[in-house]
Design a protein around this motif. Structure first.
Motif, mmCIF file in Angstrom:
data_model
loop_
_atom_site.group_PDB
_atom_site.id
_atom_site.type_symbol
_atom_site.label_atom_id
_atom_site.label_comp_id
_atom_site.label_asym_id
_atom_site.label_seq_id
_atom_site.Cartn_x
_atom_site.Cartn_y
_atom_site.Cartn_z
ATOM 1 N N VAL A 115 65.547 31.188 -7.464
ATOM 2 C CA VAL A 115 66.820 30.554 -6.703
ATOM 3 C C VAL A 115 66.564 29.456 -6.142
ATOM 4 C CG1 VAL A 115 68.026 32.949 -6.354
ATOM 5 C CG2 VAL A 115 66.482 31.907 -4.384
ATOM 6 N N THR A 116 65.228 29.154 -5.957
ATOM 7 C CA THR A 116 64.610 28.042 -5.238
ATOM 8 C C THR A 116 64.460 27.007 -6.177
ATOM 9 O OG1 THR A 116 62.325 28.817 -5.067
ATOM 10 C CG2 THR A 116 63.799 28.963 -3.054
ATOM 11 N N ARG A 117 64.142 27.480 -7.459
ATOM 12 C CA ARG A 117 63.893 26.608 -8.639
ATOM 13 C C ARG A 117 65.246 25.941 -8.835
ATOM 14 N NH1 ARG A 117 60.934 30.435 -11.396
ATOM 15 N NH2 ARG A 117 62.856 30.929 -12.915
ATOM 16 N N LYS A 118 66.196 26.713 -9.094
ATOM 17 C CA LYS A 118 67.674 26.267 -8.947
ATOM 18 C C LYS A 118 68.269 25.307 -8.088
ATOM 19 C CE LYS A 118 69.344 30.209 -11.771
ATOM 20 N NZ LYS A 118 70.289 31.304 -11.743
ATOM 21 N N SER A 119 67.846 25.552 -6.660
ATOM 22 C CA SER A 119 68.267 24.592 -5.762
ATOM 23 C C SER A 119 67.657 23.236 -5.736
ATOM 24 C CB SER A 119 67.815 25.354 -4.364
ATOM 25 O OG SER A 119 66.583 25.443 -4.098
ATOM 26 N N THR A 120 66.207 23.121 -6.537
ATOM 27 C CA THR A 120 65.738 21.832 -6.653
ATOM 28 C C THR A 120 66.005 21.247 -8.106
ATOM 29 O OG1 THR A 120 63.830 22.820 -7.025
ATOM 30 C CG2 THR A 120 63.949 22.692 -5.079
ATOM 31 N N GLY A 121 66.737 21.957 -8.893
ATOM 32 C CA GLY A 121 66.965 21.346 -10.254
ATOM 33 C C GLY A 121 65.634 21.548 -11.288
ATOM 34 N N ASN A 122 64.737 22.649 -10.948
ATOM 35 C CA ASN A 122 63.653 22.834 -11.525
ATOM 36 C C ASN A 122 63.732 24.007 -12.646
ATOM 37 O OD1 ASN A 122 61.436 20.816 -11.248
ATOM 38 N ND2 ASN A 122 59.823 22.739 -11.083
ATOM 39 N N ILE A 123 63.347 23.900 -13.676
ATOM 40 C CA ILE A 123 63.739 25.231 -14.517
ATOM 41 C C ILE A 123 62.499 26.197 -14.832
ATOM 42 C CG2 ILE A 123 65.668 24.117 -15.798
ATOM 43 C CD1 ILE A 123 63.566 23.596 -18.039
ATOM 44 N N THR A 124 61.285 25.656 -14.275
ATOM 45 C CA THR A 124 60.195 26.388 -14.107
ATOM 46 C C THR A 124 59.586 26.485 -12.863
ATOM 47 O OG1 THR A 124 58.602 24.432 -14.544
ATOM 48 C CG2 THR A 124 59.767 25.578 -16.364
ATOM 49 N N ASN A 125 58.322 27.130 -12.823
ATOM 50 C CA ASN A 125 57.780 27.301 -11.620
ATOM 51 C C ASN A 125 56.702 26.227 -11.255
ATOM 52 O OD1 ASN A 125 58.443 30.077 -10.524
ATOM 53 N ND2 ASN A 125 57.338 30.736 -12.117
ATOM 54 N N GLU A 126 56.715 25.221 -12.196
ATOM 55 C CA GLU A 126 55.904 24.011 -12.099
ATOM 56 C C GLU A 126 56.342 22.775 -11.511
ATOM 57 O OE1 GLU A 126 52.093 24.557 -14.922
ATOM 58 O OE2 GLU A 126 53.471 23.285 -15.524
ATOM 59 N N TYR A 127 56.336 21.988 -10.610
ATOM 60 C CA TYR A 127 56.864 20.798 -10.129
ATOM 61 C C TYR A 127 55.656 19.837 -10.394
ATOM 62 C CZ TYR A 127 60.042 23.640 -7.516
ATOM 63 O OH TYR A 127 61.231 24.650 -7.296
ATOM 64 N N THR A 128 55.959 18.809 -10.945
ATOM 65 C CA THR A 128 55.142 17.503 -11.591
ATOM 66 C C THR A 128 55.528 16.185 -10.861
ATOM 67 O OG1 THR A 128 55.013 18.810 -13.240
ATOM 68 C CG2 THR A 128 54.427 16.338 -13.371
ATOM 69 N N VAL A 129 54.619 15.493 -10.459
ATOM 70 C CA VAL A 129 54.875 14.034 -9.869
ATOM 71 C C VAL A 129 53.740 13.443 -10.339
ATOM 72 C CG1 VAL A 129 54.901 12.457 -7.909
ATOM 73 C CG2 VAL A 129 56.211 14.593 -7.919
ATOM 74 N N GLY A 130 53.969 12.483 -11.378
ATOM 75 C CA GLY A 130 52.965 11.658 -12.137
ATOM 76 C C GLY A 130 52.183 12.812 -12.825
ATOM 77 N N ASP A 131 50.532 12.384 -12.659
ATOM 78 C CA ASP A 131 49.754 13.454 -13.161
ATOM 79 C C ASP A 131 49.157 14.706 -12.380
ATOM 80 O OD1 ASP A 131 48.240 11.882 -11.232
ATOM 81 O OD2 ASP A 131 46.726 11.496 -12.603
ATOM 82 N N LEU A 132 50.295 14.946 -11.183
ATOM 83 C CA LEU A 132 49.908 15.923 -10.200
ATOM 84 C C LEU A 132 51.134 17.008 -10.745
ATOM 85 C CD1 LEU A 132 48.904 17.312 -7.538
ATOM 86 C CD2 LEU A 132 50.581 16.077 -6.303
ATOM 87 N N THR A 133 50.523 18.187 -10.669
ATOM 88 C CA THR A 133 51.164 19.615 -11.188
ATOM 89 C C THR A 133 50.801 20.536 -10.146
ATOM 90 O OG1 THR A 133 51.271 18.981 -13.312
ATOM 91 C CG2 THR A 133 51.692 21.062 -12.738
ATOM 92 N N VAL A 134 52.060 21.096 -9.574
ATOM 93 C CA VAL A 134 52.049 22.314 -8.614
ATOM 94 C C VAL A 134 52.585 23.544 -9.412
ATOM 95 C CG1 VAL A 134 52.402 23.120 -6.314
ATOM 96 C CG2 VAL A 134 51.402 20.855 -6.545
ATOM 97 N N ASN A 135 51.824 24.741 -9.266
ATOM 98 C CA ASN A 135 52.524 25.777 -10.001
ATOM 99 C C ASN A 135 53.012 26.635 -8.679
ATOM 100 O OD1 ASN A 135 52.877 28.704 -10.918
ATOM 101 N ND2 ASN A 135 52.463 27.804 -12.914
ATOM 102 N N VAL A 136 54.067 26.975 -8.375
ATOM 103 C CA VAL A 136 54.195 27.702 -6.987
ATOM 104 C C VAL A 136 54.067 29.183 -7.218
ATOM 105 C CG1 VAL A 136 55.789 25.802 -6.110
ATOM 106 C CG2 VAL A 136 56.951 27.567 -7.582
ATOM 107 N N LYS A 137 53.959 29.664 -8.395
ATOM 108 C CA LYS A 137 53.700 31.188 -8.749
ATOM 109 C C LYS A 137 52.085 31.328 -8.423
ATOM 110 C CE LYS A 137 54.048 34.989 -11.768
ATOM 111 N NZ LYS A 137 54.294 35.531 -13.061
ATOM 112 N N SER A 138 51.606 30.600 -9.301
ATOM 113 C CA SER A 138 50.115 30.703 -9.182
ATOM 114 C C SER A 138 49.203 29.920 -7.746
ATOM 115 C CB SER A 138 49.309 30.283 -10.483
ATOM 116 O OG SER A 138 49.396 29.077 -10.755
ATOM 117 N N ARG A 139 50.121 29.175 -7.284
ATOM 118 C CA ARG A 139 49.504 28.102 -6.538
ATOM 119 C C ARG A 139 48.451 27.277 -6.873
ATOM 120 N NH1 ARG A 139 51.221 29.814 -1.118
ATOM 121 N NH2 ARG A 139 49.458 29.339 -0.159
#
Length: 222
Positions: A115-139
């Motif tokens: 539900v938090t992915r949907k609220s941010t418009g993300n479709i996966t557990n990964e958030y990316t800015v430039g060459d930085l990636t954060v996986n909110v499941k695996s941290r």
């Protein structure tokens, strides 16, 4: 993430609070429907996990009032009410998901991520800015193909920034996102952790991703 648990079964409330805290979230908890508004009027939450049958105000009434006031925080109902009509009613009121008791905590945690992915418009557990990636499941945090080790608090602040990438977050907003009501520090602590993050995220890279907006706060962007 910062999560509010609204559950009148005190043993279950304690278990959920402990489990969400254990996997790195900031958690507040309350035991009746009226108290929900005391919390959401004084703090910003990424998700609310709420029982339906609570004293003073039930979850349906709380959600109806929330949506009526324009509060769009994702809500997951937890309930022993198994009738399809109840689930349809809750979803039509504006609930984002509905989980029947008894349930698996792992499934609940996955639904919170959903539900938090949907609220941010993300479709996966990964958030990316430039060459930085954060996986909110695996941290897991990776920049330029290199895995970056962060402390629990550094990670929580980075997650708040990347979930709001491109949006300036004030120190107060970051603080509200990562600490619960028991926190007694000050917003200057945010500045300290931002310095730590910059050393790990930006040092050694030509393009800086963590930016200071004078008089306003911080933003993560290319």
């Amino acid at each position: 993430m910062r999560i509010l648990i609204a559950e009148d079964e005190k043993a279950l409330n304690r278990i959920l609070t402990k489990q969400f805290t254990k996997i790195g979230h900031s958690v507040d908890s309350c035991f009746d429907g009226e108290s929900v508004f005391d919390y959401i009027c004084n703090a910003s939450y990424d998700a609310i996990v709420m029982d339906v049958m609570m004293p003073k105000k039930d979850g349906f009434q709380v959600l109806r009032e929330m949506r009526g006031k324009g509060i769009d925080t994702p809500v997951i109902f937890l309930t022993a009410k198994t009738e399809i009509e109840d689930r349809v009613y809750g979803l039509d009121l504006g609930a984002n998901d509905y989980l029947i008791k008894p349930f698996s905590f792992d499934e609940l945690a996955a639904r919170v991520r959903m539900v938090t992915r949907k609220s941010t418009g993300n479709i996966t557990n990964e958030y990316t800015v430039g060459d930085l990636t954060v996986n909110v499941k695996s941290r897991e945090v990776v920049r330029g193909g290199k895995k970056i080790e962060l402390s629990a608090r550094e990670y929580t602040i980075l997650e708040a920034l990347i979930r709001n990438a491109g949006t300036v977050m004030s120190r107060e907003k970051i603080e509200s996102s990562v600490w619960n009501y028991d926190y007694t520090g000050g917003t200057n602590v945010i500045d300290v952790y931002i310095r730590y993050l910059r050393k790990k995220i930006d040092d050694g890279f030509e393009k800086k991703l963590i930016h200071t907006v004078r008089g306003a706060g911080y933003v993560l962007k290319e």
